[in-house]
Scaffold this motif. Structure first.
Motif, PDB file in Angstrom:
ATOM      1  N   THR A 123      -0.539   5.612   1.453  1.00 25.83           N
ATOM      2  CA  THR A 123      -0.506   5.064   2.617  1.00 25.83           C
ATOM      3  C   THR A 123      -0.910   3.647   2.687  1.00 25.83           C
ATOM      4  N   GLN A 124      -0.634   2.861   3.781  1.00 24.46           N
ATOM      5  CA  GLN A 124      -1.289   1.424   3.694  1.00 24.46           C
ATOM      6  C   GLN A 124      -2.863   1.507   3.871  1.00 24.46           C
ATOM      7  N   THR A 125      -3.191   2.264   4.453  1.00 21.77           N
ATOM      8  CA  THR A 125      -4.574   2.294   4.631  1.00 21.77           C
ATOM      9  C   THR A 125      -5.263   2.880   3.341  1.00 21.77           C
ATOM     10  N   VAL A 175      -4.416   1.976   0.123  1.00 21.95           N
ATOM     11  CA  VAL A 175      -4.335   0.959  -0.922  1.00 21.95           C
ATOM     12  C   VAL A 175      -5.813   0.391  -1.299  1.00 21.95           C
ATOM     13  N   ASN A 223      -1.099  -5.923  -1.749  1.00 21.07           N
ATOM     14  CA  ASN A 223      -0.344  -4.758  -1.748  1.00 21.07           C
ATOM     15  C   ASN A 223      -0.794  -3.825  -0.485  1.00 21.07           C
ATOM     16  N   THR A 224      -1.781  -4.156   0.356  1.00 20.71           N
ATOM     17  CA  THR A 224      -1.959  -3.635   1.356  1.00 20.71           C
ATOM     18  C   THR A 224      -0.693  -4.113   2.508  1.00 20.71           C
ATOM     19  N   PHE A 225      -0.453  -5.618   2.297  1.00 18.31           N
ATOM     20  CA  PHE A 225       0.818  -5.805   3.135  1.00 18.31           C
ATOM     21  C   PHE A 225       2.096  -5.330   2.471  1.00 18.31           C
ATOM     22  N   TYR A 237       2.493  -2.549   1.042  1.00 18.91           N
ATOM     23  CA  TYR A 237       2.894  -0.836   1.561  1.00 18.91           C
ATOM     24  C   TYR A 237       2.965  -0.836   3.079  1.00 18.91           C
ATOM     25  N   GLY A 238       2.869  -1.976   3.821  1.00 18.30           N
ATOM     26  CA  GLY A 238       2.899  -1.869   5.240  1.00 18.30           C
ATOM     27  C   GLY A 238       4.688  -2.019   5.292  1.00 18.30           C
ATOM     28  N   SER A 239       5.306  -2.739   4.283  1.00 13.50           N
ATOM     29  CA  SER A 239       6.742  -2.606   4.493  1.00 13.50           C
ATOM     30  C   SER A 239       7.485  -1.612   3.947  1.00 13.50           C
ATOM     31  N   GLY A 240       6.742  -0.813   3.297  1.00 18.63           N
ATOM     32  CA  GLY A 240       7.228   0.487   2.741  1.00 18.63           C
ATOM     33  C   GLY A 240       8.102   0.340   1.497  1.00 18.63           C
ATOM     34  N   GLN A 276       6.558   2.415  -1.577  1.00 19.41           N
ATOM     35  CA  GLN A 276       7.008   3.756  -1.556  1.00 19.41           C
ATOM     36  C   GLN A 276       8.350   3.981  -1.854  1.00 19.41           C
TER      37      GLN A 276
END
Length: 262
Positions: free
Chosen positions: A77-79, A81, A234-236, A238-241, A244
């Motif tokens: 998940t974003q958290t 990363v 990459n946290t950003f 992953y926030g976009s989806g 994944q």
């Protein structure tokens, strides 16, 4: 040497340690247990006075390492990363702190984190038909750590090309671009890597260690900056989806292909 271990370690009578990434069914992809195993092994080899140098390679004939395990990364998940890339940093730092000679024997595909491991070694040997590169953008990830490592070998334009296209180049191209130290027939890659390791091990060990330490000291701030930037970007992402989505699409295609062969 335990054949069921995720990382095989063997020390020759001449003091050359062989590390073998041992997930051939997954093309030796790097996952959390592999990162832990590499960190532990490298520290152990540093403390072992019988070890003069090391060679790292991959099990099987298909890959040195295909890079980050996508099944693991697709589940983040974003958290998650920050923890993932902090763990990756610890693995890379273990290579950086290894003050004995270490040579990468690219016996097959070397991509992403696998390619990056090779760039942290003192020399890299591969064959002309090898496929090698930095395909992170194709998985929806920012190519920041890889582009930092390539910056130490490539002119800016070629770094940008590989980082933004994610394409894999041949071993011959990698050698021409100084990403490989030596080309060899596929069946001789480990033997040539061993010869290089032995030649490096013949140098005064303290002088080698102090020289490697200085290289580490002069690049540490930039390395840490690259890790911090990769975590942020990459946290950003992953926030976009997007990562994944891209990884799951690839995994679905791979599963469909495997089922089609049955």
């Amino acid at each position: 040497m335990m054949s069921d271990s995720i990382l095989l370690t063997e020390i020759s009578p001449t003091g050359i340690a062989y590390l073998t990434l041992n997930r051939p069914g997954a093309m030796n992809a790097i996952n959390s247990p592999m990162r832990d195993a590499l960190i532990t092994a490298l520290k152990g080899l540093m403390d072992d006075e019988t070890v003069r140098a090391a060679v790292i390679t991959g099990a099987g004939v298909r890959a040195f390492s295909s890079g980050q395990d996508l099944e693991e990364a697709a589940a983040f998940t974003q958290t998650g990363v920050s923890g993932w890339l902090t763990h990756q940093r610890a693995m890379f730092q273990a290579f950086r702190e290894f003050e004995k000679p270490i040579v990468a024997a690219f016996n097959g595909l070397a991509a992403g984190a696998g390619f990056q491991i090779g760039l942290l070694c003192d020399a890299r040997v591969g064959c002309a038909e090898l496929r090698i590169g930095q395909p992170e953008v194709r998985a929806g990830l920012a190519s920041i750590i890889g582009s930092y490592f390539m910056r130490q070998y490539l002119p800016h334009g070629r770094n940008v090309e590989l980082s933004l296209t994610g394409k894999l180049i041949s071993g011959q191209e990698a050698y021409d671009w100084a990403l490989l130290s030596r080309l060899a027939p596929r069946e001789e890659v480990v033997a040539i890597a061993t010869k290089i390791a032995e030649d490096l091990a013949a140098q005064p060990p303290l002088a080698v260690a102090l020289t490697k330490r200085r290289f580490r000291e002069t690049t540490q701030a930039d390395f840490d900056d690259a890790i911090a930037a990769a975590i942020k970007a990459n946290t950003f992402a992953y926030g976009s989806g997007l990562p994944q989505k891209k990884m799951n699409e690839f995994l679905a295609q791979r599963t469909a292909g495997e089922n089609g062969k049955k």
